[in-house]
Design an enzyme around this catalytic site. Structure first.
Site, mmCIF file in Angstrom:
data_model
loop_
_atom_site.group_PDB
_atom_site.id
_atom_site.type_symbol
_atom_site.label_atom_id
_atom_site.label_comp_id
_atom_site.label_asym_id
_atom_site.label_seq_id
_atom_site.Cartn_x
_atom_site.Cartn_y
_atom_site.Cartn_z
ATOM 1 C CB CYS A 39 -0.898 0.034 1.244
ATOM 2 S SG CYS A 39 -1.987 -1.390 1.424
ATOM 3 C CB CYS A 51 -3.814 2.447 2.139
ATOM 4 S SG CYS A 51 -4.913 1.081 1.672
ATOM 5 C CB CYS A 64 -3.550 -1.952 -1.840
ATOM 6 S SG CYS A 64 -5.096 -1.547 -1.005
ATOM 7 C CB CYS A 83 -4.125 2.901 -1.441
ATOM 8 S SG CYS A 83 -2.858 1.601 -1.383
ATOM 9 C CB CYS A 85 14.699 2.290 -23.646
ATOM 10 S SG CYS A 85 13.266 3.360 -23.888
#
Length: 353
Positions: A37, A41, A68, A71, A318
């Site tokens: 998280c 959160c 999560c 969040c 890249c």
């Protein structure tokens, strides 16, 4: 950028007190759930003994934690309710012509909005909204519409303003992208990481870049000159394939791209790009490590230049190259995108394992 974490108790206290100086620098992996998280959160606070502390999203994913769903730590760093609110408003009405007065009417301070969006997405909200309107205009032009009709679709009152905006984005005015017998065609691809510009012939992709990449206009102009101006707006099969593969990749369903590519560069540059394509999704390399892999250990700086010259983003990965100290270093599409791409690929690798 990585930094040395304080002791576990300090991390715990700072994280759940939402310490401002630790925001964006500290994540928690909850060992009892396997979830990680971001600070703030809304989930229930875990016990200290179930917390694993990390200085980056990448570190969390490498440790095997899943993001999560409350969040959403894989969203751009610094995202906040203000950014979420306005991006959703933009999705609901992409053709709306936003002004600072509209933000004020919503009770929002334009300077606060500008800072929040630049911190999260690397672009201001008004510039993002303007780019979405340009996307609508380009879609009209690609379908054969007159410039005046595309201008109105994009919400521009001024024809000169519309042409100037397209010229800044594409490196040349609209009439230079309308050859009657084109060798290359250009179109816009919408992705969860922002709009991308794609260029292809009937058989392969020549360019794929995020639309806000500063080098994009020059890259487009080089391609236009290479085919003596025989470029037009349109969507050949390789762009359709690229769009579909990008959707699947960003949804975590694809780790290997099959879209045919044309690599424009010197033999050494193409050698570096091919080496990039051999890096498995979920892994990273340093510039020096990549130089070793191609048998040119003395060419670290040249490898870095070739990496920066890549004009097919994501498909030539890249973003999988880090600094010798593990830092994200530069990325033409923005460091926030690089971090999300690496985290996404780590997550896919962990799921596959």
């Amino acid at each position: 950028m990585m930094f040395d974490l304080p002791d576990s108790q300090t991390c715990y206290d700072s994280f759940f007190a939402r310490s401002p100086d630790m925001r964006g620098r500290l994540w928690v992996g909850v060992t009892s759930t396997g979830i990680f998280c971001r600070m703030g959160c809304p989930a229930r606070q875990p016990k200290p003994e179930n917390c694993s502390w990390h200085a980056s999203v990448q570190s969390c994913v490498e440790a095997g934690f899943r993001p999560c769903k409350r969040c959403r730590p894989l969203e751009p760093e610094g995202a906040d309710p203000l950014v979420t609110r306005l991006t959703r408003a933009l999705e609901d009405d992409p053709a709306r012509r936003w002004r600072e007065a509209d933000l004020l009417a919503l009770g929002l301070d334009p300077s606060t909005v500008r800072r929040a969006f630049r911190r999260s997405l690397g672009i201001s909200f008004l510039d993002l909204a303007r780019m979405r309107r340009l996307q609508a205009g380009l879609g009209q032009l690609a379908g054969g519409a007159r410039v005046i009709d595309a201008q109105l679709e994009a919400g521009f009152d001024s024809g000169s303003g519309f042409r100037a905006a397209l010229t800044r984005l594409m490196g040349a005015p609209p009439d230079r992208w309308s050859h009657p017998d084109p060798l290359l065609r250009i179109d816009w691809i919408s992705t969860d990481l922002g709009p991308m510009i794609a260029v292809a012939d009937d058989h392969a992709l020549h360019l794929l870049e995020f639309a806000d990449r500063p080098a994009l206009p020059k890259e487009l102009e080089r391609l236009r000159k290479a085919v003596k101006g025989r470029v037009a707006l349109g969507r050949p099969a390789p762009i359709d394939q690229a769009a579909e593969e990008m959707r699947a990749y960003l949804a975590g369903r694809l780790t290997r791209f099959e879209t045919p590519l044309v690599l424009h560069g010197t033999p050494f540059t193409r050698q570096v790009w091919e080496a990039l394509r051999r890096i498995p999704a979920g892994e990273t390399r340093s510039y020096s490590g990549l130089a070793q892999e191609i048998g040119r250990p003395e060419a670290t700086r040249a490898v870095a230049r070739a990496n920066g010259a890549n004009q097919i983003a994501v498909m030539i990965p890249c973003h999988r190259v880090l600094g010798a100290d593990g830092s994200l270093t530069g990325y033409g599409g923005g460091l926030w995108r690089k971090e999300r791409l690496i985290a996404l690929e780590r997550q896919m690798g962990a799921s596959a394992g």
